[in-house]
Design a protein around this motif. Structure first.
Motif, PDB file in Angstrom:
ATOM      1  N   LEU A 303       0.916  -0.694   0.175  1.00 50.26           N
ATOM      2  CA  LEU A 303       0.316   0.196  -0.065  1.00 50.26           C
ATOM      3  C   LEU A 303       0.735   0.580   0.121  1.00 50.26           C
ATOM      4  CD1 LEU A 303      -2.575   1.590   0.035  1.00 50.26           C
ATOM      5  CD2 LEU A 303      -2.799   1.255   2.451  1.00 50.26           C
ATOM      6  N   GLU A 304       0.747   2.157  -1.043  1.00 52.52           N
ATOM      7  CA  GLU A 304       1.475   3.057  -1.218  1.00 52.52           C
ATOM      8  C   GLU A 304       0.263   4.333  -1.374  1.00 52.52           C
ATOM      9  OE1 GLU A 304       5.458   4.675  -3.501  1.00 52.52           O
ATOM     10  OE2 GLU A 304       4.579   2.985  -4.748  1.00 52.52           O
ATOM     11  N   ALA A 305       0.974   5.230  -1.062  1.00 55.07           N
ATOM     12  CA  ALA A 305       0.385   6.841  -0.722  1.00 55.07           C
ATOM     13  C   ALA A 305       0.968   8.327  -0.580  1.00 55.07           C
ATOM     14  CB  ALA A 305      -0.801   7.178   0.689  1.00 55.07           C
ATOM     15  N   ARG A 306       1.241   9.204  -1.595  1.00 50.39           N
ATOM     16  CA  ARG A 306       1.813  10.784  -1.891  1.00 50.39           C
ATOM     17  C   ARG A 306       1.091  11.870  -1.594  1.00 50.39           C
ATOM     18  NH1 ARG A 306       5.156   8.286  -7.289  1.00 50.39           N
ATOM     19  NH2 ARG A 306       5.614   5.834  -6.351  1.00 50.39           N
ATOM     20  N   PHE A 311       4.952  23.248  -1.677  1.00 53.34           N
ATOM     21  CA  PHE A 311       6.633  22.309  -1.677  1.00 53.34           C
ATOM     22  C   PHE A 311       6.972  21.753  -0.830  1.00 53.34           C
ATOM     23  CE2 PHE A 311       7.431  26.444  -3.353  1.00 53.34           C
ATOM     24  CZ  PHE A 311       7.955  26.266  -5.157  1.00 53.34           C
ATOM     25  N   TRP A 312       5.837  20.703   0.058  1.00 55.08           N
ATOM     26  CA  TRP A 312       5.717  20.214   0.499  1.00 55.08           C
ATOM     27  C   TRP A 312       5.316  18.609   0.036  1.00 55.08           C
ATOM     28  CZ3 TRP A 312       7.945  20.203   5.136  1.00 55.08           C
ATOM     29  CH2 TRP A 312       7.910  21.509   5.480  1.00 55.08           C
ATOM     30  N   ARG A 313       5.665  17.721   0.457  1.00 60.11           N
ATOM     31  CA  ARG A 313       5.811  16.114  -0.072  1.00 60.11           C
ATOM     32  C   ARG A 313       5.413  14.967   0.741  1.00 60.11           C
ATOM     33  NH1 ARG A 313       9.617  14.097  -5.119  1.00 60.11           N
ATOM     34  NH2 ARG A 313      10.499  14.141  -3.379  1.00 60.11           N
ATOM     35  N   LEU A 314       4.270  14.909   1.662  1.00 59.21           N
ATOM     36  CA  LEU A 314       4.742  13.608   1.821  1.00 59.21           C
ATOM     37  C   LEU A 314       4.598  12.391   1.205  1.00 59.21           C
ATOM     38  CD1 LEU A 314       2.377  14.572   5.401  1.00 59.21           C
ATOM     39  CD2 LEU A 314       4.408  14.487   4.949  1.00 59.21           C
ATOM     40  N   HIS A 315       5.188  11.010   1.513  1.00 62.69           N
ATOM     41  CA  HIS A 315       5.160   9.498   1.225  1.00 62.69           C
ATOM     42  C   HIS A 315       5.049   8.240   1.930  1.00 62.69           C
ATOM     43  CE1 HIS A 315       7.529  11.876  -1.680  1.00 62.69           C
ATOM     44  NE2 HIS A 315       6.952  10.925  -2.608  1.00 62.69           N
ATOM     45  N   ALA A 316       4.445   7.780   2.057  1.00 59.56           N
ATOM     46  CA  ALA A 316       4.067   6.543   3.158  1.00 59.56           C
ATOM     47  C   ALA A 316       4.267   5.443   2.106  1.00 59.56           C
ATOM     48  CB  ALA A 316       2.576   6.907   3.859  1.00 59.56           C
ATOM     49  N   LEU A 317       4.706   4.437   3.013  1.00 64.10           N
ATOM     50  CA  LEU A 317       4.859   2.810   1.795  1.00 64.10           C
ATOM     51  C   LEU A 317       4.826   1.911   2.941  1.00 64.10           C
ATOM     52  CD1 LEU A 317       4.993   1.041  -0.123  1.00 64.10           C
ATOM     53  CD2 LEU A 317       7.819   1.540  -0.004  1.00 64.10           C
ATOM     54  N   GLU A 344       8.040 -23.736  10.932  1.00 61.81           N
ATOM     55  CA  GLU A 344       7.562 -22.184  11.236  1.00 61.81           C
ATOM     56  C   GLU A 344       7.590 -20.941  11.003  1.00 61.81           C
ATOM     57  OE1 GLU A 344       5.818 -20.493  15.352  1.00 61.81           O
ATOM     58  OE2 GLU A 344       6.718 -21.685  15.000  1.00 61.81           O
ATOM     59  N   THR A 345       7.150 -20.521   9.748  1.00 57.94           N
ATOM     60  CA  THR A 345       7.218 -18.908   9.230  1.00 57.94           C
ATOM     61  C   THR A 345       6.538 -17.985   9.050  1.00 57.94           C
ATOM     62  OG1 THR A 345       5.176 -19.447   7.552  1.00 57.94           O
ATOM     63  CG2 THR A 345       7.646 -20.619   6.669  1.00 57.94           C
ATOM     64  N   HIS A 346       7.247 -17.022   9.542  1.00 59.15           N
ATOM     65  CA  HIS A 346       6.491 -15.794  10.198  1.00 59.15           C
ATOM     66  C   HIS A 346       7.017 -14.526   9.098  1.00 59.15           C
ATOM     67  CE1 HIS A 346       7.299 -17.261  13.773  1.00 59.15           C
ATOM     68  NE2 HIS A 346       5.540 -16.794  14.166  1.00 59.15           N
ATOM     69  N   THR A 347       6.086 -13.613   8.232  1.00 53.56           N
ATOM     70  CA  THR A 347       5.899 -13.004   7.459  1.00 53.56           C
ATOM     71  C   THR A 347       6.938 -11.545   7.504  1.00 53.56           C
ATOM     72  OG1 THR A 347       3.867 -13.283   6.533  1.00 53.56           O
ATOM     73  CG2 THR A 347       4.388 -11.021   5.781  1.00 53.56           C
ATOM     74  N   GLU A 348       6.907 -10.818   7.082  1.00 57.59           N
ATOM     75  CA  GLU A 348       7.661  -9.421   6.888  1.00 57.59           C
ATOM     76  C   GLU A 348       7.167  -8.736   6.264  1.00 57.59           C
ATOM     77  OE1 GLU A 348      11.593  -7.283   5.050  1.00 57.59           O
ATOM     78  OE2 GLU A 348      10.634  -8.158   3.391  1.00 57.59           O
ATOM     79  N   VAL A 349       7.274  -7.823   7.302  1.00 57.54           N
ATOM     80  CA  VAL A 349       6.483  -6.574   7.225  1.00 57.54           C
ATOM     81  C   VAL A 349       6.406  -5.450   7.878  1.00 57.54           C
ATOM     82  CG1 VAL A 349       3.597  -5.274   8.378  1.00 57.54           C
ATOM     83  CG2 VAL A 349       4.308  -7.774   8.685  1.00 57.54           C
ATOM     84  N   SER A 350       6.419  -4.218   7.129  1.00 51.55           N
ATOM     85  CA  SER A 350       7.749  -3.414   6.806  1.00 51.55           C
ATOM     86  C   SER A 350       6.462  -1.505   6.296  1.00 51.55           C
ATOM     87  CB  SER A 350       8.484  -3.511   5.884  1.00 51.55           C
ATOM     88  OG  SER A 350       8.644  -1.908   5.650  1.00 51.55           O
ATOM     89  N   GLY A 351       6.839  -0.929   7.437  1.00 51.31           N
ATOM     90  CA  GLY A 351       6.031   0.524   7.153  1.00 51.31           C
ATOM     91  C   GLY A 351       7.124   1.556   6.808  1.00 51.31           C
ATOM     92  N   THR A 352       6.922   2.834   6.015  1.00 55.32           N
ATOM     93  CA  THR A 352       7.391   4.041   6.345  1.00 55.32           C
ATOM     94  C   THR A 352       6.585   4.730   5.916  1.00 55.32           C
ATOM     95  OG1 THR A 352       9.583   2.614   4.393  1.00 55.32           O
ATOM     96  CG2 THR A 352       9.522   4.554   4.638  1.00 55.32           C
ATOM     97  N   LEU A 353       7.005   6.008   6.066  1.00 54.41           N
ATOM     98  CA  LEU A 353       6.724   7.422   6.586  1.00 54.41           C
ATOM     99  C   LEU A 353       7.801   7.935   5.483  1.00 54.41           C
ATOM    100  CD1 LEU A 353       3.958   9.474   6.314  1.00 54.41           C
ATOM    101  CD2 LEU A 353       4.294   9.512   9.162  1.00 54.41           C
ATOM    102  N   GLY A 354       7.455   9.062   5.219  1.00 52.82           N
ATOM    103  CA  GLY A 354       9.298  10.256   5.023  1.00 52.82           C
ATOM    104  C   GLY A 354       8.245  11.336   4.443  1.00 52.82           C
ATOM    105  N   GLY A 355       8.858  12.939   4.731  1.00 51.81           N
ATOM    106  CA  GLY A 355       8.493  14.133   4.172  1.00 51.81           C
ATOM    107  C   GLY A 355       9.605  14.728   3.838  1.00 51.81           C
ATOM    108  N   ASP A 356       9.376  15.791   2.450  1.00 49.36           N
ATOM    109  CA  ASP A 356      10.510  16.851   2.255  1.00 49.36           C
ATOM    110  C   ASP A 356       9.817  17.856   2.407  1.00 49.36           C
ATOM    111  OD1 ASP A 356       9.842  15.881  -0.282  1.00 49.36           O
ATOM    112  OD2 ASP A 356      10.916  14.354  -0.611  1.00 49.36           O
ATOM    113  N   TYR A 357      10.967  19.090   2.008  1.00 46.60           N
ATOM    114  CA  TYR A 357      10.051  20.709   1.258  1.00 46.60           C
ATOM    115  C   TYR A 357      11.555  20.594   0.643  1.00 46.60           C
ATOM    116  CZ  TYR A 357       9.368  25.210   1.662  1.00 46.60           C
ATOM    117  OH  TYR A 357       8.946  26.226   1.471  1.00 46.60           O
ATOM    118  N   HIS A 358      10.734  21.497  -0.734  1.00 47.96           N
ATOM    119  CA  HIS A 358      11.182  21.834  -1.844  1.00 47.96           C
ATOM    120  C   HIS A 358      11.521  23.201  -1.576  1.00 47.96           C
ATOM    121  CE1 HIS A 358      13.352  22.440  -5.813  1.00 47.96           C
ATOM    122  NE2 HIS A 358      12.350  23.034  -6.246  1.00 47.96           N
TER     123      HIS A 358
END
Length: 473
Positions: A303-306, A311-317, A344-358
């Motif tokens: 799931l990805e959102a932008r 001049f602001w940007r936010l990104h989430a993945l 026995e297996t366990h799933t990888e789960v990852s979340g990223t949140l970032g922002g920048d300014y131009h």
């Protein structure tokens, strides 16, 4: 709007742009010859890991119209590597391609047919959409020659479709000879509305004979079938990628799309995409003898959102990958074997949140991002295939393992980055990131009092950096 300097390499990639093209954007004439030289310096752990330097050179050329509506293009993309005896220079292809385009009279400027040939490598033809959950970039890991591909695509104003075939010679240990194998990929996308786009891909392939079964005189073919689906929504101007170099460094378009010029009209813009991948791979069943096949299912989702405002940007993945999916292009662990019933297996789960300014006056875009990842793990039984198999095995990537000491459970990995992008007009650019990572799952082996190597934990904190320079003409 996509800058003309970088349009051709993006057209040579499949499924790289999650945002639908805007019909009202004018199409600019591209230069006949384009060149690009990039340098990547990376050190993921300044105190323990060796640094890595990479040069990447690319040359794109397009012909004038050969006949009514017909034109030709070529893209040469290479990695230059150093090392070996005499410190010579090696060359690795980055999915260079030739392409014929046909634009029927009366069609929109963005519509037409395209026939593409990838003679040396095929990493730009793949399943999935968002890079961390893409797969089948290389269809035949045990090939004895280059992997080539042929793709036919059709683009219309509200939909597009493609069909592609990959091919390579693969050694058959049972017959003791090379055999040519093929992988079929096909799919398409539909703009349901100007803001909503649906895309679907499917694949079928035979990777060849399982070597472990061949040793026992049994024929067992590694057959794969799978599908990828994505739904995306976009409003407003295009929103470029965040400067997250280490996450995307394996992407074959890495040196191209990270320097796409960004537009800042000041209006609100946003995009959201959701995708899923399902794969069925036929591997050797480790729980029975003689060798028999077992269908191993694996899956991933992203799931990805932008968002852009002024001049602001936010990104989430956010994404998840099962251990079997992480290993899908390096089949099996051990190779070409499915996980046993006792694993026995366990799933990888990852979340990223970032922002920048131009900062427009300087052409500078500083930013910050944070990521939390719970890594995939495997727990084998006492008689498992790995040394110390009664312990927890952390799976970081295809065949990238670390074994935890007895009684230690997996723990979340925290990554924090300061990033920057500096555009030096249209001829050069700089991308940089400095990162701090706290990974409590890092381990190595040390001899105990009896001289037997045992896993021990390493200090969890590391500092690293990535620097990408590019010159263009």
């Amino acid at each position: 709007m996509t800058h003309p300097l970088l349009t051709l390499p993006l057209l040579l990639s499949l499924g790289q742009t999650p945002e639908p093209l805007q019909a009202e954007a004018p199409v600019q004439a591209e230069p006949r010859i384009q060149a690009r030289l990039s340098f990547l310096g990376a050190d993921s752990s300044a105190d323990t890991e060796p640094s890595l330097t990479t040069f990447q050179a690319a040359l794109e050329a397009r012909s004038p119209e050969l006949a009514s509506g017909l034109s030709a293009e070529a893209a040469l993309s290479l990695f230059l590597t150093t090392g070996g005896i005499g410190h010579g220079v090696g060359i690795v292809d980055n999915s260079s391609a030739f392409r014929l385009r046909y634009h029927p009279s009366g069609w929109d400027a963005r519509e037409g047919w395209a026939l593409s040939v990838f003679p040396l490598s095929t990493t730009r033809l793949y399943m999935g959409f968002s890079y961390p959950v893409t797969w089948e970039r290389e269809a035949f890991p045990r090939r004895s020659s280059t992997e080539s591909a042929l793709e036919l695509s059709l683009s219309r104003r509200r939909w597009d479709a493609f069909v592609a075939i990959k091919s390579a010679a693969v050694l058959n240990e049972l017959a003791l000879e090379d055999a040519r194998h093929y992988a079929l990929l096909l799919g398409g996308a539909l703009d349901v509305t100007p803001e909503v786009r649906l895309a679907l891909k499917g694949t079928w392939l035979n990777r060849g004979q399982a070597p472990g079964a061949a040793v026992q005189g049994t024929e067992l073919k590694i057959k794969v079938k799978g599908a990828s689906a994505q739904a995306s929504w976009h409003r407003g101007a295009p929103i470029g990628s965040s400067v997250d170099l280490s996450l995307y460094s394996g992407d074959p378009t890495f040196f191209e799309r990270f320097f796409l010029p960004e537009t800042w009209p000041g209006d609100f813009a946003a995009s959201v995409s959701l995708e899923g991948n399902l794969v069925s791979q036929q591997l050797q069943n480790p729980d029975v003898a003689p060798p028999q096949p077992r269908d191993e299912l694996s899956h991933s989702a992203a799931l990805e959102a932008r968002l852009k405002q002024g001049f602001w940007r936010l990104h989430a993945l956010a994404y998840l990958r099962t251990p079997a999916f992480i290993q899908v292009d390096a089949p099996g662990l051990p190779p070409y074997q499915a996980f046993s019933d006792d694993t026995e297996t366990h799933t990888e789960v990852s979340g990223t949140l970032g922002g920048d300014y131009h900062i427009a006056a300087w052409g500078l875009t500083p930013g910050l991002l944070a990521r939390v990842t719970l890594p995939a793990t495997l727990q084998y039984d006492q008689q498992g295939p790995l040394v110390g198999s009664e312990r927890l095995v952390v799976l970081r990537g295809p065949n990238k393992l670390s074994i935890l000491p007895a009684g230690v459970e997996r723990r979340p990995v925290l990554t924090v980055k300061a990033t920057a992008r500096w555009d030096l007009g249209t001829v050069a650019g700089v991308l940089a990131e400095v990162s701090y990572e706290r990974d409590p799952n890092r381990s190595t082996f040390e001899d105990d009092g009896t001289g037997v190597a045992q896993p021990v934990l390493l200090p969890p904190s590391t500092v690293g950096f990535n620097l990408l320079l590019q010159a263009r003409l």
